[in-house]
Design an enzyme around this catalytic site. Structure first.
Site, PDB file in Angstrom:
ATOM      1  N   LYS A 117      -5.750   2.360   3.386  1.00 42.60           N
ATOM      2  CA  LYS A 117      -6.761   1.871   2.433  1.00 42.60           C
ATOM      3  C   LYS A 117      -7.749   2.973   2.083  1.00 42.60           C
ATOM      4  O   LYS A 117      -8.167   3.111   0.932  1.00 42.60           O
ATOM      5  CB  LYS A 117      -7.477   0.651   3.016  1.00 42.60           C
ATOM      6  CG  LYS A 117      -6.564  -0.573   3.069  1.00 42.60           C
ATOM      7  CD  LYS A 117      -7.107  -1.668   3.945  1.00 42.60           C
ATOM      8  CE  LYS A 117      -6.185  -2.878   3.936  1.00 42.60           C
ATOM      9  NZ  LYS A 117      -6.411  -3.799   5.039  1.00 42.60           N
ATOM     10  N   LEU A 145     -10.511  -9.371  -2.703  1.00 43.54           N
ATOM     11  CA  LEU A 145     -11.879  -8.919  -3.015  1.00 43.54           C
ATOM     12  C   LEU A 145     -11.819  -7.824  -4.083  1.00 43.54           C
ATOM     13  O   LEU A 145     -10.943  -6.956  -4.035  1.00 43.54           O
ATOM     14  CB  LEU A 145     -12.563  -8.345  -1.761  1.00 43.54           C
ATOM     15  CG  LEU A 145     -12.815  -9.302  -0.598  1.00 43.54           C
ATOM     16  CD1 LEU A 145     -13.403  -8.527   0.596  1.00 43.54           C
ATOM     17  CD2 LEU A 145     -13.764 -10.412  -1.009  1.00 43.54           C
ATOM     18  N   GLU A 152      -4.929  -4.261  -6.912  1.00 44.56           N
ATOM     19  CA  GLU A 152      -6.194  -4.739  -6.326  1.00 44.56           C
ATOM     20  C   GLU A 152      -6.038  -5.166  -4.874  1.00 44.56           C
ATOM     21  O   GLU A 152      -6.876  -4.871  -4.019  1.00 44.56           O
ATOM     22  CB  GLU A 152      -6.761  -5.894  -7.158  1.00 44.56           C
ATOM     23  CG  GLU A 152      -8.080  -6.446  -6.666  1.00 44.56           C
ATOM     24  CD  GLU A 152      -9.173  -5.376  -6.558  1.00 44.56           C
ATOM     25  OE1 GLU A 152      -9.379  -4.875  -5.418  1.00 44.56           O
ATOM     26  OE2 GLU A 152      -9.788  -5.026  -7.563  1.00 44.56           O
ATOM     27  N   LYS A 190       0.811  -1.238   0.000  1.00 42.58           N
ATOM     28  CA  LYS A 190       0.000   0.000   0.000  1.00 42.58           C
ATOM     29  C   LYS A 190       0.837   1.277   0.000  1.00 42.58           C
ATOM     30  O   LYS A 190       0.304   2.369  -0.190  1.00 42.58           O
ATOM     31  CB  LYS A 190      -0.897   0.027   1.245  1.00 42.58           C
ATOM     32  CG  LYS A 190      -1.828  -1.143   1.338  1.00 42.58           C
ATOM     33  CD  LYS A 190      -2.336  -1.375   2.760  1.00 42.58           C
ATOM     34  CE  LYS A 190      -2.832  -2.791   2.906  1.00 42.58           C
ATOM     35  NZ  LYS A 190      -2.010  -3.627   3.760  1.00 42.58           N
ATOM     36  N   GLY A 230      -1.541 -14.946   9.727  1.00 41.44           N
ATOM     37  CA  GLY A 230      -1.002 -14.217   8.571  1.00 41.44           C
ATOM     38  C   GLY A 230      -1.849 -13.030   8.150  1.00 41.44           C
ATOM     39  O   GLY A 230      -1.729 -12.544   7.029  1.00 41.44           O
ATOM     40  N   VAL A 283      -6.458  -3.091  -1.172  1.00 41.94           N
ATOM     41  CA  VAL A 283      -7.686  -2.870  -0.381  1.00 41.94           C
ATOM     42  C   VAL A 283      -8.542  -4.131  -0.467  1.00 41.94           C
ATOM     43  O   VAL A 283      -8.889  -4.587  -1.562  1.00 41.94           O
ATOM     44  CB  VAL A 283      -8.504  -1.660  -0.902  1.00 41.94           C
ATOM     45  CG1 VAL A 283      -9.746  -1.450  -0.027  1.00 41.94           C
ATOM     46  CG2 VAL A 283      -7.664  -0.394  -0.936  1.00 41.94           C
ATOM     47  N   GLU A 334      -0.078  -6.988   9.336  1.00 40.81           N
ATOM     48  CA  GLU A 334       1.077  -6.479   8.623  1.00 40.81           C
ATOM     49  C   GLU A 334       2.328  -7.120   9.229  1.00 40.81           C
ATOM     50  O   GLU A 334       2.261  -7.662  10.344  1.00 40.81           O
ATOM     51  CB  GLU A 334       1.131  -4.950   8.778  1.00 40.81           C
ATOM     52  CG  GLU A 334       0.005  -4.231   8.062  1.00 40.81           C
ATOM     53  CD  GLU A 334      -0.019  -4.572   6.583  1.00 40.81           C
ATOM     54  OE1 GLU A 334       0.923  -4.230   5.867  1.00 40.81           O
ATOM     55  OE2 GLU A 334      -0.988  -5.205   6.138  1.00 40.81           O
ATOM     56  N   ASP A 382      -3.127   1.014   8.841  1.00 35.99           N
ATOM     57  CA  ASP A 382      -3.414   0.171   7.679  1.00 35.99           C
ATOM     58  C   ASP A 382      -4.779   0.527   7.081  1.00 35.99           C
ATOM     59  O   ASP A 382      -4.933   0.587   5.862  1.00 35.99           O
ATOM     60  CB  ASP A 382      -3.375  -1.302   8.100  1.00 35.99           C
ATOM     61  CG  ASP A 382      -3.634  -2.221   6.926  1.00 35.99           C
ATOM     62  OD1 ASP A 382      -2.750  -2.350   6.065  1.00 35.99           O
ATOM     63  OD2 ASP A 382      -4.750  -2.779   6.841  1.00 35.99           O
TER      64      ASP A 382
HETATM   65  N1  LIG Z   1      -0.864 -10.663   4.672  1.00 39.15           N
HETATM   66  C1  LIG Z   1      -1.999 -10.182   4.200  1.00 39.15           C
HETATM   67  O1  LIG Z   1      -3.098 -10.646   4.507  1.00 39.15           O
HETATM   68  C2  LIG Z   1      -1.975  -9.021   3.262  1.00 39.15           C
HETATM   69  C3  LIG Z   1      -0.791  -8.412   2.928  1.00 39.15           C
HETATM   70  N2  LIG Z   1      -0.801  -7.353   2.070  1.00 39.15           N
HETATM   71  C4  LIG Z   1       0.451  -6.732   1.752  1.00 39.15           C
HETATM   72  O2  LIG Z   1       1.296  -7.676   1.121  1.00 39.15           O
HETATM   73  C5  LIG Z   1       2.645  -7.336   1.346  1.00 39.15           C
HETATM   74  C6  LIG Z   1       3.400  -8.569   1.845  1.00 39.15           C
HETATM   75  O3  LIG Z   1       2.824  -9.008   3.056  1.00 39.15           O
HETATM   76  P1  LIG Z   1       3.294 -10.373   3.744  1.00 39.15           P
HETATM   77  O4  LIG Z   1       3.654 -11.350   2.704  1.00 39.15           O
HETATM   78  O5  LIG Z   1       2.252 -10.699   4.727  1.00 39.15           O
HETATM   79  O6  LIG Z   1       4.615  -9.876   4.499  1.00 39.15           O
HETATM   80  P2  LIG Z   1       5.917 -10.741   4.889  1.00 39.15           P
HETATM   81  O7  LIG Z   1       6.598  -9.985   5.966  1.00 39.15           O
HETATM   82  O8  LIG Z   1       5.563 -12.162   5.106  1.00 39.15           O
HETATM   83  O9  LIG Z   1       6.793 -10.688   3.560  1.00 39.15           O
HETATM   84  C7  LIG Z   1       7.416  -9.515   3.129  1.00 39.15           C
HETATM   85  C8  LIG Z   1       8.644  -9.935   2.364  1.00 39.15           C
HETATM   86  O10 LIG Z   1       9.229  -8.766   1.787  1.00 39.15           O
HETATM   87  C9  LIG Z   1      10.620  -8.939   1.829  1.00 39.15           C
HETATM   88  N3  LIG Z   1      11.285  -7.643   1.759  1.00 39.15           N
HETATM   89  C10 LIG Z   1      11.217  -6.625   2.639  1.00 39.15           C
HETATM   90  N4  LIG Z   1      11.964  -5.588   2.205  1.00 39.15           N
HETATM   91  C11 LIG Z   1      12.493  -5.980   1.017  1.00 39.15           C
HETATM   92  C12 LIG Z   1      13.362  -5.384   0.087  1.00 39.15           C
HETATM   93  N5  LIG Z   1      13.818  -4.152   0.264  1.00 39.15           N
HETATM   94  N6  LIG Z   1      13.725  -6.089  -1.025  1.00 39.15           N
HETATM   95  C13 LIG Z   1      13.262  -7.333  -1.226  1.00 39.15           C
HETATM   96  N7  LIG Z   1      12.435  -7.961  -0.376  1.00 39.15           N
HETATM   97  C14 LIG Z   1      12.059  -7.298   0.734  1.00 39.15           C
HETATM   98  C15 LIG Z   1      10.896  -9.640   3.132  1.00 39.15           C
HETATM   99  O11 LIG Z   1      12.100 -10.323   2.966  1.00 39.15           O
HETATM  100  P3  LIG Z   1      12.976 -10.809   4.222  1.00 39.15           P
HETATM  101  O12 LIG Z   1      12.198 -11.924   4.794  1.00 39.15           O
HETATM  102  O13 LIG Z   1      14.261 -11.182   3.610  1.00 39.15           O
HETATM  103  O14 LIG Z   1      13.080  -9.591   5.120  1.00 39.15           O
HETATM  104  C16 LIG Z   1       9.701 -10.588   3.231  1.00 39.15           C
HETATM  105  O15 LIG Z   1       9.987 -11.839   2.662  1.00 39.15           O
HETATM  106  C17 LIG Z   1       2.637  -6.173   2.367  1.00 39.15           C
HETATM  107  O16 LIG Z   1       2.781  -4.956   1.663  1.00 39.15           O
HETATM  108  C18 LIG Z   1       1.229  -6.254   2.957  1.00 39.15           C
HETATM  109  O17 LIG Z   1       0.732  -5.011   3.388  1.00 39.15           O
HETATM  110  C19 LIG Z   1      -1.942  -6.867   1.488  1.00 39.15           C
HETATM  111  C20 LIG Z   1      -3.139  -7.441   1.756  1.00 39.15           C
HETATM  112  C21 LIG Z   1      -3.265  -8.554   2.703  1.00 39.15           C
HETATM  113  N1  LIG Z   2      -2.983  -6.337   7.726  1.00 40.10           N
HETATM  114  C1  LIG Z   2      -3.944  -6.167   6.693  1.00 40.10           C
HETATM  115  C2  LIG Z   2      -3.637  -7.069   5.561  1.00 40.10           C
HETATM  116  C3  LIG Z   2      -4.349  -6.694   4.355  1.00 40.10           C
HETATM  117  O1  LIG Z   2      -4.294  -5.577   3.853  1.00 40.10           O
HETATM  118  C4  LIG Z   2      -5.319  -6.456   7.235  1.00 40.10           C
HETATM  119  O2  LIG Z   2      -5.394  -7.003   8.331  1.00 40.10           O
HETATM  120  O3  LIG Z   2      -6.315  -6.132   6.563  1.00 40.10           O
HETATM  121 NA    NA Z   3      -8.990  -5.991  -3.384  1.00 45.13          NA
END
Ligand SMILES: NC(=O)C1=CN([C@@H]2O[C@H](COP(=O)(O)OP(=O)(O)OC[C@H]3O[C@@H](n4cnc5c(N)ncnc54)[C@H](OP(=O)(O)O)[C@@H]3O)[C@@H](O)[C@H]2O)C=CC1
Ligand SMILES: N[C@@H](CC=O)C(=O)O
Ligand code: NA
Length: 381
Positions: free
Chosen positions: A239, A166, A159, A132, A221, A162, A224, A235
């Protein structure tokens, strides 16, 4: 192929869900081998292979053959496969051709990575992301993204920023593009907050402690990377800022949010923790010291026959954008119809009136978030 730090080792491959580099190479071949059959090849560079990123890769590799996508780079914060990260932009730009699209998929929550979108888009590289930061932070960055995309024709699709998978952003864009007038968008926009209050404030006397439901939301999971970003309301504010920026008529009432910080937001962080810099683990542990305060809020609401829900609103007619913890009677849709990490988003528009268009379903979690990223990728076809 090269690594930005040490020579290639099996460990990075493990992060990407492969036991060995050989398995990883085999999977890569699987996505590339059909390129002569497919009329269009899309090269995909993935940054961020955490919860969402690894599920995204798994969904991409599971597409039916012929798979038009070819993974050309994978990066975590410590390792890059295929190209040193500092050269990634130039390497990707070289791949852009009239018959070959290149997509940068950002599955991090990094501001630094978000700041790369304008130059990537200017080079003709599409950007797809659930992150975001670029769309809800500095308005200048958002405007540079719009300008770079308009100038080069490269698309940005977000998408999952937010409501996770969905169809919230696409619905809003369709409403606006077809000439409907958005009057108000309101709802529960945080999967974490939804999970917390669906379980903490369910209408029963007593119930689980606040810190315990936060802990479970994190384990599932939904949060954030640092759960404080959910509990501050930031967060949700992000959105709301994103949605607000996609409603042109809002500008007639109030300036577009300069950043998520300009959205009035109620924080749920106890005052004793607000000024501390704690790791995510320590933050969740220390939260237990304040369970009694949250118990009090829950029983105060229950005395009024109400449940607690964390809601957001973009009220275009009144020029209000805000996020708040509110009390709802037990028969209100926000109180009765939600479970798990459900989001509910109500679009009140000229056409959808007096009954709103409602979107509801899981609003957090790796599978549904990656699905939103994957569906954006498929839109490029
Ligand atoms: N989880 C959810 O339900 C939702 C998540 N999102 C968004 O999705 C994104 C990912 O979330 P999520 O997978 O849960 O988070 P995680 O913390 O599980 O994963 C984030 C990953 O990004 C990597 N990372 C961080 N900084 C860098 C960088 N500079 N270069 C390369 N890789 C990097 C981290 O690597 P390392 O492990 O090496 O630090 C880590 O593997 C976030 O922006 C979140 O807001 C959106 C909607 C829902
Ligand atoms: N932390 C966020 C993940 C999706 O954007 C949430 O709880 O909605
Ligand atoms: Na969406």
């Amino acid at each position: 192929m090269s690594s930005s730090s040490a020579p290639p080792q099996p460990e990075p491959c493990l992060q990407y869900g492969y036991a060995t580099r050989a398995e990883f190479e085999a999977a890569k071949t699987q996505t590339t081998s059909t390129s002569s059959v497919s009329p269009r090849v899309i090269s995909v560079a993935v940054t961020g292979v955490g919860l969402v990123g690894s599920e995204f890769i798994s969904q991409l590799l599971s597409l039916a053959s012929p798979n038009p996508f070819r993974i050309v780079a994978l990066s975590s914060s410590k390792h890059t496969l295929f190209s040193p990260q500092e050269e990634l932009h130039q390497e990707l730009a070289k791949l852009v051709k009239p018959s070959q699209d290149v997509v940068f998929v950002d599955n991090t929550s990094s501001e630094n990575i978000a700041s790369l979108y304008p130059p990537l888009l200017s080079s003709g590289i599409h950007v797809i992301t659930p992150n975001k930061k670029a769309f809800s932070g500095d308005l200048g960055l958002f405007e540079r993204i719009l300008a770079a995309s308009a100038e080069s024709g490269a698309k940005f699709l977000n998408e999952s920023t937010v409501g996770a998978g969905l169809p919230v952003i696409s619905t809003l864009k369709d409403l606006v593009a077809t000439g409907d007038k958005v009057r108000k968008i309101e709802g529960v926009f945080s999967g974490t907050m939804s999970y917390i209050f669906n379980n903490f404030s369910s209408g029963e006397q007593g119930g689980p402690s606040f810190s315990s439901v936060v802990r479970i939301a994190r384990e599932k999971g939904y949060t954030e990377p640092h759960p404080a970003d959910d509990l501050t309301g930031s967060d949700v504010a992000r959105k709301l800022a994103i949605l607000a920026r996609f409603i042109p008529s809002l500008k007639e009432k109030v300036p577009l949010p300069a950043g998520y910080q300009s959205v009035p937001t109620t924080s749920l962080i106890p005052s004793g923790l607000a000024s501390l810099t704690l790791s995510a683990d320590d933050f969740v542990s220390r939260l237990a010291e304040y369970d009694v305060e949250f118990d009090q809020k829950r029983s105060d609401a229950l005395k009024e026959g109400a449940l607690l829900r964390y809601v957001g609103v973009v009220d275009v007619e009144e020029g209000i954008v805000k996020a708040d913890l509110q009390k709802y009677p037990k028969n209100h849709p926000f109180a009765t119809s939600l479970g798990g990490s459900d989001n509910i988003i109500m679009f009140h528009t000229e056409r959808y009136s007096p009954r709103p268009l409602i979107i509801q379903g899981a609003g957090a979690g790796a599978a549904v978030t990656a699905m939103g990223v994957m569906s954006d990728l498929l839109k490029l076809l």
